[in-house]
Design a protein around this motif. Structure first.
Motif, PDB file in Angstrom:
ATOM      1  N   GLY A 149       7.536 -37.640 -41.165  1.00 48.33           N
ATOM      2  CA  GLY A 149       7.094 -36.338 -41.624  1.00 48.33           C
ATOM      3  C   GLY A 149       6.468 -35.475 -40.554  1.00 48.33           C
ATOM      4  O   GLY A 149       6.593 -34.246 -40.576  1.00 48.33           O
ATOM      5  N   GLY A 150       5.780 -36.083 -39.594  1.00 49.69           N
ATOM      6  CA  GLY A 150       5.148 -35.304 -38.534  1.00 49.69           C
ATOM      7  C   GLY A 150       6.146 -34.494 -37.736  1.00 49.69           C
ATOM      8  O   GLY A 150       5.867 -33.348 -37.351  1.00 49.69           O
ATOM      9  N   LEU A 151       7.324 -35.065 -37.479  1.00 52.81           N
ATOM     10  CA  LEU A 151       8.345 -34.320 -36.752  1.00 52.81           C
ATOM     11  C   LEU A 151       8.829 -33.141 -37.586  1.00 52.81           C
ATOM     12  O   LEU A 151       9.013 -32.033 -37.061  1.00 52.81           O
ATOM     13  N   LEU A 152       9.020 -33.339 -38.869  1.00 51.06           N
ATOM     14  CA  LEU A 152       9.499 -32.259 -39.724  1.00 51.06           C
ATOM     15  C   LEU A 152       8.518 -31.088 -39.710  1.00 51.06           C
ATOM     16  O   LEU A 152       8.927 -29.919 -39.671  1.00 51.06           O
ATOM     17  N   ASP A 153       7.229 -31.391 -39.702  1.00 49.65           N
ATOM     18  CA  ASP A 153       6.221 -30.329 -39.623  1.00 49.65           C
ATOM     19  C   ASP A 153       6.366 -29.537 -38.327  1.00 49.65           C
ATOM     20  O   ASP A 153       6.266 -28.305 -38.327  1.00 49.65           O
ATOM     21  N   ARG A 154       6.584 -30.240 -37.222  1.00 52.45           N
ATOM     22  CA  ARG A 154       6.722 -29.551 -35.931  1.00 52.45           C
ATOM     23  C   ARG A 154       8.021 -28.747 -35.872  1.00 52.45           C
ATOM     24  O   ARG A 154       8.052 -27.657 -35.285  1.00 52.45           O
ATOM     25  N   LEU A 155       9.096 -29.263 -36.469  1.00 53.09           N
ATOM     26  CA  LEU A 155      10.341 -28.497 -36.513  1.00 53.09           C
ATOM     27  C   LEU A 155      10.150 -27.204 -37.291  1.00 53.09           C
ATOM     28  O   LEU A 155      10.676 -26.148 -36.908  1.00 53.09           O
ATOM     29  N   ARG A 156       9.401 -27.266 -38.380  1.00 49.31           N
ATOM     30  CA  ARG A 156       9.142 -26.054 -39.173  1.00 49.31           C
ATOM     31  C   ARG A 156       8.355 -25.029 -38.363  1.00 49.31           C
ATOM     32  O   ARG A 156       8.586 -23.825 -38.472  1.00 49.31           O
ATOM     33  N   GLU A 157       7.412 -25.500 -37.547  1.00 53.27           N
ATOM     34  CA  GLU A 157       6.613 -24.582 -36.736  1.00 53.27           C
ATOM     35  C   GLU A 157       7.475 -23.858 -35.700  1.00 53.27           C
ATOM     36  O   GLU A 157       7.270 -22.681 -35.431  1.00 53.27           O
ATOM     37  N   HIS A 158       8.433 -24.583 -35.117  1.00 53.13           N
ATOM     38  CA  HIS A 158       9.202 -24.019 -34.012  1.00 53.13           C
ATOM     39  C   HIS A 158      10.423 -23.227 -34.471  1.00 53.13           C
ATOM     40  O   HIS A 158      10.773 -22.223 -33.858  1.00 53.13           O
ATOM     41  N   ASP A 159      11.094 -23.687 -35.518  1.00 51.89           N
ATOM     42  CA  ASP A 159      12.273 -22.965 -36.010  1.00 51.89           C
ATOM     43  C   ASP A 159      12.504 -23.335 -37.475  1.00 51.89           C
ATOM     44  O   ASP A 159      13.211 -24.302 -37.779  1.00 51.89           O
ATOM     45  N   PRO A 160      11.897 -22.598 -38.395  1.00 52.70           N
ATOM     46  CA  PRO A 160      12.013 -22.932 -39.812  1.00 52.70           C
ATOM     47  C   PRO A 160      13.451 -23.032 -40.304  1.00 52.70           C
ATOM     48  O   PRO A 160      13.752 -23.827 -41.192  1.00 52.70           O
ATOM     49  N   GLU A 161      14.349 -22.218 -39.747  1.00 55.72           N
ATOM     50  CA  GLU A 161      15.729 -22.211 -40.239  1.00 55.72           C
ATOM     51  C   GLU A 161      16.432 -23.537 -39.987  1.00 55.72           C
ATOM     52  O   GLU A 161      17.027 -24.120 -40.898  1.00 55.72           O
ATOM     53  N   SER A 162      16.379 -24.042 -38.751  1.00 54.04           N
ATOM     54  CA  SER A 162      17.028 -25.328 -38.488  1.00 54.04           C
ATOM     55  C   SER A 162      16.273 -26.468 -39.157  1.00 54.04           C
ATOM     56  O   SER A 162      16.877 -27.453 -39.606  1.00 54.04           O
ATOM     57  N   ALA A 163      14.946 -26.338 -39.265  1.00 52.56           N
ATOM     58  CA  ALA A 163      14.159 -27.380 -39.942  1.00 52.56           C
ATOM     59  C   ALA A 163      14.574 -27.507 -41.397  1.00 52.56           C
ATOM     60  O   ALA A 163      14.702 -28.624 -41.928  1.00 52.56           O
ATOM     61  N   ARG A 164      14.783 -26.390 -42.051  1.00 55.58           N
ATOM     62  CA  ARG A 164      15.192 -26.402 -43.454  1.00 55.58           C
ATOM     63  C   ARG A 164      16.560 -27.077 -43.608  1.00 55.58           C
ATOM     64  O   ARG A 164      16.768 -27.882 -44.517  1.00 55.58           O
ATOM     65  N   ALA A 165      17.481 -26.784 -42.721  1.00 57.20           N
ATOM     66  CA  ALA A 165      18.809 -27.396 -42.801  1.00 57.20           C
ATOM     67  C   ALA A 165      18.747 -28.895 -42.552  1.00 57.20           C
ATOM     68  O   ALA A 165      19.437 -29.671 -43.216  1.00 57.20           O
ATOM     69  N   VAL A 166      17.917 -29.326 -41.597  1.00 59.76           N
ATOM     70  CA  VAL A 166      17.770 -30.762 -41.333  1.00 59.76           C
ATOM     71  C   VAL A 166      17.165 -31.462 -42.541  1.00 59.76           C
ATOM     72  O   VAL A 166      17.643 -32.530 -42.974  1.00 59.76           O
ATOM     73  N   GLU A 167      16.117 -30.879 -43.113  1.00 52.56           N
ATOM     74  CA  GLU A 167      15.470 -31.501 -44.272  1.00 52.56           C
ATOM     75  C   GLU A 167      16.437 -31.608 -45.448  1.00 52.56           C
ATOM     76  O   GLU A 167      16.487 -32.648 -46.126  1.00 52.56           O
ATOM     77  N   GLU A 168      17.213 -30.567 -45.693  1.00 51.58           N
ATOM     78  CA  GLU A 168      18.149 -30.584 -46.818  1.00 51.58           C
ATOM     79  C   GLU A 168      19.255 -31.619 -46.629  1.00 51.58           C
ATOM     80  O   GLU A 168      19.845 -32.089 -47.617  1.00 51.58           O
ATOM     81  N   SER A 169      19.535 -31.994 -45.386  1.00 53.92           N
ATOM     82  CA  SER A 169      20.600 -32.958 -45.103  1.00 53.92           C
ATOM     83  C   SER A 169      20.073 -34.384 -44.957  1.00 53.92           C
ATOM     84  O   SER A 169      20.851 -35.294 -44.645  1.00 53.92           O
ATOM     85  N   SER A 170      18.774 -34.573 -45.159  1.00 51.18           N
ATOM     86  CA  SER A 170      18.153 -35.873 -44.931  1.00 51.18           C
ATOM     87  C   SER A 170      17.937 -36.629 -46.236  1.00 51.18           C
ATOM     88  O   SER A 170      17.825 -36.034 -47.313  1.00 51.18           O
ATOM     89  N   VAL A 171      17.892 -37.943 -46.134  1.00 50.44           N
ATOM     90  CA  VAL A 171      17.456 -38.795 -47.235  1.00 50.44           C
ATOM     91  C   VAL A 171      16.043 -39.267 -46.925  1.00 50.44           C
ATOM     92  O   VAL A 171      15.612 -39.272 -45.775  1.00 50.44           O
ATOM     93  N   ARG A 172      15.324 -39.660 -47.963  1.00 51.02           N
ATOM     94  CA  ARG A 172      13.917 -40.064 -47.813  1.00 51.02           C
ATOM     95  C   ARG A 172      13.699 -41.464 -48.362  1.00 51.02           C
ATOM     96  O   ARG A 172      14.404 -41.906 -49.261  1.00 51.02           O
ATOM     97  N   TRP A 173      12.684 -42.114 -47.834  1.00 50.71           N
ATOM     98  CA  TRP A 173      12.246 -43.386 -48.400  1.00 50.71           C
ATOM     99  C   TRP A 173      10.755 -43.555 -48.142  1.00 50.71           C
ATOM    100  O   TRP A 173      10.194 -42.936 -47.236  1.00 50.71           O
TER     101      TRP A 173
END
Length: 406
Positions: A50-74
């Protein structure tokens, strides 16, 4: 400062650096050179937290959103040791297909005006002409190898053999599976990366690898043997050694890459070209993307390229120290698996979670586990005291005040 950048390597680090540089200054002239055809990549999925996802959102929300939507969670981790199993609740983890991740980053880079050139390898003898050349071409970097003496490159190999495989089995948790054979133990790390499958990394000691004939087996023979050994977690699903457009994955020993310095004139190392961390901690992609964040920020904030490269290296070296230490001890834990494998499942799994500890190799495992439990209980009591202490103090004061007025 406006710069012309040639990035050699179209993996996550190179692509994300190009995105961040363009976002900071659209006038930057940036070209990414990738030797393989577009859409051709090794591996199946990568992990992050999750920490990486937070940093991706800070730097480029658009690509972060696409990465999150394409990811699975556990959240769970599951360990299978023979016919024994245990499940543990942990931090939220994510898996995303490597092909999908590169697709997202490449599309985002193109939309910002980055020139992506696929199927064009760059050798160390003929680097591109640019203000800054970024070697993001992996652990076997050709640009770094050309100047290995300057960089002070050191490469050491681990003892265990491992292979990256895929499977159509979709694991619902980060899964560890340990299977005993007549020649020693074979184990796998499995994690989902999408609705169609999971990554399955298989590892064993060198004597087990040779004893099972994996050093001589062809691809089909190896898959049949490994599917049999891991049948308890695969549930009838096959393993595959080939990802789209790539040859069969080879058995390897892990290469730890270090460098005395990360830059030479206008050439700088990024990601695995600069450093590698053992795959058992699942941090390779995260560290590569964080390198890109730090380099982009340094180039934007510093007055000259040499000053930016020096600042980038200082910052990332400091950040990497605890991660690299954890990776070394994690690798050592697996290389000394017989020390832990016959412990009760919950104890073994607890120590699997503690494998990054520098003390664990030197303390008897059962004693370490008892000490760790004791420290955990003490920390719970400390937390409870911190939370309840002020309330209890106020309650005691109110009681004392009432007694004084009675």
């Amino acid at each position: 400062m406006r710069v012309k950048v040639a990035c050699v390597g179209g993996g996550p680090a190179g692509l994300y650096l190009s995105i961040l540089l363009k976002l900071r200054d659209p006038s930057h002239d940036i070209t990414v050179h990738e030797r393989d055809p577009e859409g051709s990549t090794y591996g199946w999925g990568v992990t992050y937290w999750g920490g990486l996802l937070d940093r991706l959102r800070e730097h480029d929300p658009e690509s972060a959103r696409a990465v999150e939507e394409s990811s699975v969670r556990w959240r769970d981790g599951v360990a299978h040791v023979g016919d024994r199993s245990t499940r543990h609740r942990g931090d939220e983890g994510f898996g995303v297909g490597r092909h999908r991740l590169l697709e997202i980053l490449a599309a985002r880079a193109r939309s910002l005006g980055v020139d992506l050139r696929y199927g064009r390898g760059v050798t160390g003898d003929a680097p591109p002409a640019a203000d800054l050349v970024v070697a993001a071409d992996g652990a076997g970097s050709a640009l770094r190898t050309r100047h290995a003496a300057h960089f002070g490159t050191e490469i050491t190999h681990g003892s265990n053999h491992y292979v990256w495989l895929g499977t159509t089995k979709v694991f619902d948790a980060f899964t560890f599976a340990f299977a005993e054979t007549d020649h020693g133990w074979v184990w796998a790390y499995g994690y989902g990366f999408g609705p169609g499958g999971s990554t399955c990394v298989v590892e064993c000691a060198p004597e087990t690898w040779r004893g099972l004939g994996l050093d001589r087996a062809d691809e089909a023979e190896a898959m049949v043997l490994l599917e049999k050994l891991l049948a308890g977690v695969l549930d009838g699903h096959p393993l595959t050694a080939r990802s789209a457009g790539r040859a069969a994955a080879p058995w390897q020993t892990f290469r730890t890459v270090t460098n005395r310095t990360w830059s030479r004139d206008n050439l700088v190392l990024l990601g695995d070209a600069a450093h590698t961390t053992h795959y058992s901690i699942g941090a390779g992609t995260t560290l590569a993307l964080e390198d890109a964040m730090a380099l982009a920020a340094a180039l934007h904030e510093r007055g000259t390229v040499p000053d930016a490269l020096a600042h980038y290296e200082r910052e990332r070296r400091a950040a990497l120290l605890p991660v690299q230490s954890a990776a070394r001890y994690s690798a050592r834990w697996y290389e000394n698996l017989p020390r832990y494998i016959h412990l009760p499942p919950r104890t073994m799994f607890a120590l699997l979670g503690q494998r990054h500890s520098p003390l664990l190799p030197y303390v008897p495992p059962r004693l370490y586990h008892r000490l760790d439990q004791g420290v955990s209980r003490l920390e719970v009591l400390r937390t409870l005291k911190r939370r309840l202490g002020p309330r209890l103090a106020r309650a005691a004061q109110r009681t004392a005040d009432r007694r004084m007025t009675d």
